[in-house]
Design an enzyme around this catalytic site. Structure first.
Site, mmCIF file in Angstrom:
data_model
loop_
_atom_site.group_PDB
_atom_site.id
_atom_site.type_symbol
_atom_site.label_atom_id
_atom_site.label_comp_id
_atom_site.label_asym_id
_atom_site.label_seq_id
_atom_site.Cartn_x
_atom_site.Cartn_y
_atom_site.Cartn_z
ATOM 1 N N PRO A 4 0.462 -1.203 0.223
ATOM 2 C CA PRO A 4 -0.025 0.005 0.526
ATOM 3 C C PRO A 4 1.135 1.557 0.076
ATOM 4 O O PRO A 4 1.530 0.970 0.580
ATOM 5 C CB PRO A 4 -1.168 -0.266 1.554
ATOM 6 C CG PRO A 4 -0.455 -1.468 1.992
ATOM 7 C CD PRO A 4 0.467 -1.678 1.280
ATOM 8 N N ARG A 12 5.229 11.038 -2.771
ATOM 9 C CA ARG A 12 4.819 10.115 -1.432
ATOM 10 C C ARG A 12 6.213 10.733 -0.875
ATOM 11 O O ARG A 12 7.156 10.150 0.099
ATOM 12 C CB ARG A 12 4.345 8.971 -1.734
ATOM 13 C CG ARG A 12 4.225 8.654 -0.248
ATOM 14 C CD ARG A 12 3.843 7.382 0.060
ATOM 15 N NE ARG A 12 4.024 6.818 1.136
ATOM 16 C CZ ARG A 12 4.519 6.070 2.030
ATOM 17 N NH1 ARG A 12 5.063 4.326 0.453
ATOM 18 N NH2 ARG A 12 3.874 5.499 3.347
ATOM 19 N N TYR A 17 10.980 8.866 1.397
ATOM 20 C CA TYR A 17 10.873 8.309 0.744
ATOM 21 C C TYR A 17 11.576 8.472 -0.826
ATOM 22 O O TYR A 17 11.530 7.381 -1.948
ATOM 23 C CB TYR A 17 9.220 7.682 -0.464
ATOM 24 C CG TYR A 17 9.258 7.025 1.116
ATOM 25 C CD1 TYR A 17 9.530 6.024 1.561
ATOM 26 C CD2 TYR A 17 7.973 7.634 1.711
ATOM 27 C CE1 TYR A 17 8.696 5.483 3.288
ATOM 28 C CE2 TYR A 17 6.740 7.643 2.794
ATOM 29 C CZ TYR A 17 7.380 6.571 3.301
ATOM 30 O OH TYR A 17 7.149 5.932 4.827
ATOM 31 N N ASN A 68 8.623 -5.118 -1.185
ATOM 32 C CA ASN A 68 8.182 -4.267 0.246
ATOM 33 C C ASN A 68 6.666 -3.529 0.781
ATOM 34 O O ASN A 68 5.991 -3.054 -0.058
ATOM 35 C CB ASN A 68 8.522 -2.649 -0.601
ATOM 36 C CG ASN A 68 8.381 -1.753 0.808
ATOM 37 O OD1 ASN A 68 7.747 -1.017 1.420
ATOM 38 N ND2 ASN A 68 9.469 -0.361 -0.005
ATOM 39 N N ALA A 71 3.812 -0.271 5.197
ATOM 40 C CA ALA A 71 2.438 -0.548 6.037
ATOM 41 C C ALA A 71 2.182 -2.014 6.753
ATOM 42 O O ALA A 71 2.226 -2.384 8.384
ATOM 43 C CB ALA A 71 1.390 0.619 6.602
ATOM 44 N N ASP A 81 1.307 -15.260 5.981
ATOM 45 C CA ASP A 81 0.956 -16.905 5.613
ATOM 46 C C ASP A 81 0.834 -17.014 4.641
ATOM 47 O O ASP A 81 1.798 -18.040 3.780
ATOM 48 C CB ASP A 81 -0.065 -17.339 6.221
ATOM 49 C CG ASP A 81 -0.416 -17.347 7.340
ATOM 50 O OD1 ASP A 81 1.260 -16.950 7.675
ATOM 51 O OD2 ASP A 81 -1.565 -17.405 8.080
ATOM 52 N N GLU A 92 12.819 -8.407 1.702
ATOM 53 C CA GLU A 92 12.385 -7.758 2.122
ATOM 54 C C GLU A 92 12.788 -5.949 1.676
ATOM 55 O O GLU A 92 14.665 -5.674 2.232
ATOM 56 C CB GLU A 92 11.841 -7.527 3.560
ATOM 57 C CG GLU A 92 11.451 -6.662 3.913
ATOM 58 C CD GLU A 92 10.380 -6.705 5.861
ATOM 59 O OE1 GLU A 92 11.111 -7.867 6.234
ATOM 60 O OE2 GLU A 92 9.971 -6.070 6.292
ATOM 61 N N HIS A 94 13.187 -1.962 2.518
ATOM 62 C CA HIS A 94 12.617 -0.498 2.932
ATOM 63 C C HIS A 94 13.325 0.458 2.488
ATOM 64 O O HIS A 94 14.002 0.589 2.522
ATOM 65 C CB HIS A 94 11.861 -0.781 4.312
ATOM 66 C CG HIS A 94 11.336 -1.719 5.155
ATOM 67 N ND1 HIS A 94 9.384 -1.498 4.707
ATOM 68 C CD2 HIS A 94 11.472 -2.545 5.123
ATOM 69 C CE1 HIS A 94 8.869 -2.304 4.885
ATOM 70 N NE2 HIS A 94 9.740 -3.223 5.595
ATOM 71 N N LEU A 95 12.210 1.563 1.837
ATOM 72 C CA LEU A 95 12.979 2.376 1.306
ATOM 73 C C LEU A 95 13.981 4.138 2.245
ATOM 74 O O LEU A 95 14.692 4.046 2.304
ATOM 75 C CB LEU A 95 12.587 3.667 0.428
ATOM 76 C CG LEU A 95 11.757 3.040 -1.031
ATOM 77 C CD1 LEU A 95 10.194 3.453 -1.042
ATOM 78 C CD2 LEU A 95 12.750 2.832 -1.788
ATOM 79 N N SER A 96 12.902 4.182 3.164
ATOM 80 C CA SER A 96 13.290 4.809 5.279
ATOM 81 C C SER A 96 13.929 3.590 5.761
ATOM 82 O O SER A 96 13.624 2.276 5.366
ATOM 83 C CB SER A 96 12.558 5.754 4.931
ATOM 84 O OG SER A 96 11.244 4.389 5.820
ATOM 85 N N ARG A 101 12.441 5.626 12.885
ATOM 86 C CA ARG A 101 11.517 6.014 12.586
ATOM 87 C C ARG A 101 10.284 5.480 13.867
ATOM 88 O O ARG A 101 11.228 5.746 14.522
ATOM 89 C CB ARG A 101 11.235 6.203 10.865
ATOM 90 C CG ARG A 101 11.757 6.585 9.914
ATOM 91 C CD ARG A 101 11.178 6.380 8.831
ATOM 92 N NE ARG A 101 9.593 6.629 8.559
ATOM 93 C CZ ARG A 101 8.554 6.731 7.515
ATOM 94 N NH1 ARG A 101 9.355 5.549 6.987
ATOM 95 N NH2 ARG A 101 8.030 7.249 7.038
ATOM 96 N N ARG A 105 7.057 1.310 13.363
ATOM 97 C CA ARG A 105 8.252 1.076 12.086
ATOM 98 C C ARG A 105 8.951 -0.434 12.586
ATOM 99 O O ARG A 105 9.513 -0.585 11.618
ATOM 100 C CB ARG A 105 8.350 2.165 11.500
ATOM 101 C CG ARG A 105 7.084 2.797 11.017
ATOM 102 C CD ARG A 105 7.739 3.640 10.037
ATOM 103 N NE ARG A 105 6.925 4.619 10.270
ATOM 104 C CZ ARG A 105 5.760 4.669 9.039
ATOM 105 N NH1 ARG A 105 5.476 4.197 8.041
ATOM 106 N NH2 ARG A 105 5.131 6.131 8.793
HETATM 107 C C1 DQA Z 1 7.942 1.459 3.787
HETATM 108 C C2 DQA Z 1 8.415 1.910 5.384
HETATM 109 C C3 DQA Z 1 6.838 2.000 6.119
HETATM 110 O O1 DQA Z 1 6.920 1.836 7.306
HETATM 111 C C4 DQA Z 1 5.230 2.484 5.281
HETATM 112 O O2 DQA Z 1 4.973 2.366 5.890
HETATM 113 C C5 DQA Z 1 6.068 2.743 4.101
HETATM 114 C C6 DQA Z 1 6.926 2.723 3.037
HETATM 115 C C7 DQA Z 1 9.549 2.205 3.541
HETATM 116 O O3 DQA Z 1 9.849 1.650 2.206
HETATM 117 O O4 DQA Z 1 10.237 2.444 3.683
HETATM 118 O O5 DQA Z 1 4.890 2.482 3.181
HETATM 119 O O6 DQA Z 1 8.224 0.069 3.166
#
Ligand code: DQA
Length: 142
Positions: A4, A12, A17, A68, A71, A81, A92, A94-96, A101, A105
Site C-alpha cells: 500500500p 509521496r 521516500y 516492500n 505498512a 502466511d 524484504e 524498505h526505502l526508509s 523512525r 515501524r
Molecule cells: C516503507 C516503510 C513503511 O513503514 C511504510 O509504511 C511504507 C514504506 C519504506 O519503504 O520505507 O509504506 O515500507
C-alpha cells in the site's frame, strides 16, 4: 511486489521516500537482472488480499521476489502466511530506515521469513535486493 501507498512513490513524502517513481525502480531492477536474462513481473496493490492473490498466482512461475510490504510490515498476517508458502528466495526492502523512525515501524511480521532485509538505502535498496536474489539463485553457467 509493493504494498500500500507505494504506487504513488515520487510524490509521496519525497523527503522520506525519494523522488524515484515505482516505474523508475522497476526499470532499475529490470536492468540489474537482465544480466541473468530474467524478466521482472511488477505487482503493486494497496490491499493485502490482492497481494496474497498475486503470490498464489505467481509462486510457481517466479525465481524470487523483492517485497516492500509498506505498512503491512506491521500486522500483515495474511501476507506473512502467503509468503510462508512462497518457496523461492525473497528479500524484504524498505526505502526508509524504519529503525530510525516511529516505534510502530520497528517490527516486521514478514522479516523472520525473508532471505534478507534491506532498509534505509532508498531506491538503491531494490538494486541491492536484485543482486542478492541473483546471488542466492543458482549461478549462471560459466
Ligand atoms: C516503507 C516503510 C513503511 O513503514 C511504510 O509504511 C511504507 C514504506 C519504506 O519503504 O520505507 O509504506 O515500507
Amino acid at each position: 511486489m509493493n504494498g500500500p501507498n507505494l504506487g504513488i512513490l515520487g510524490r509521496r513524502e519525497p523527503e522520506i521516500y525519494g523522488t524515484d517513481t515505482l516505474a523508475d525502480i522497476e526499470a532499475a531492477v529490470a536492468e540489474e537482472v537482465s544480466v541473468r536474462g530474467w524478466d521482472v513481473l511488477s505487482v503493486q496493490h494497496d490491499s493485502e488480499g490482492d497481494l496474497v492473490g498475486a503470490l498464489h498466482r505467481h509462486s510457481d512461475s517466479t525465481v524470487g521476489a523483492i517485497v516492500n510490504p509498506g505498512a503491512l510490515m506491521i500486522a500483515g498476517w495474511s501476507l506473512r502466511d502467503a509468503l510462508a508458502s512462497y518457496a523461492p528466495p525473497w528479500i524484504e526492502v524498505h526505502l526508509s530506515n524504519v529503525w530510525a523512525r516511529e516505534q510502530f515501524r520497528h517490527e516486521s511480521v514478514i522479516a523472520p521469513l525473508a532471505s534478507g532485509v534491506v532498509v534505509g538505502l532508498g531506491a538503491f535498496g531494490y538494486r541491492l535486493a536484485a543482486q542478492a536474489l541473483m546471488h542466492l539463485s543458482t549461478p549462471a553457467p560459466l
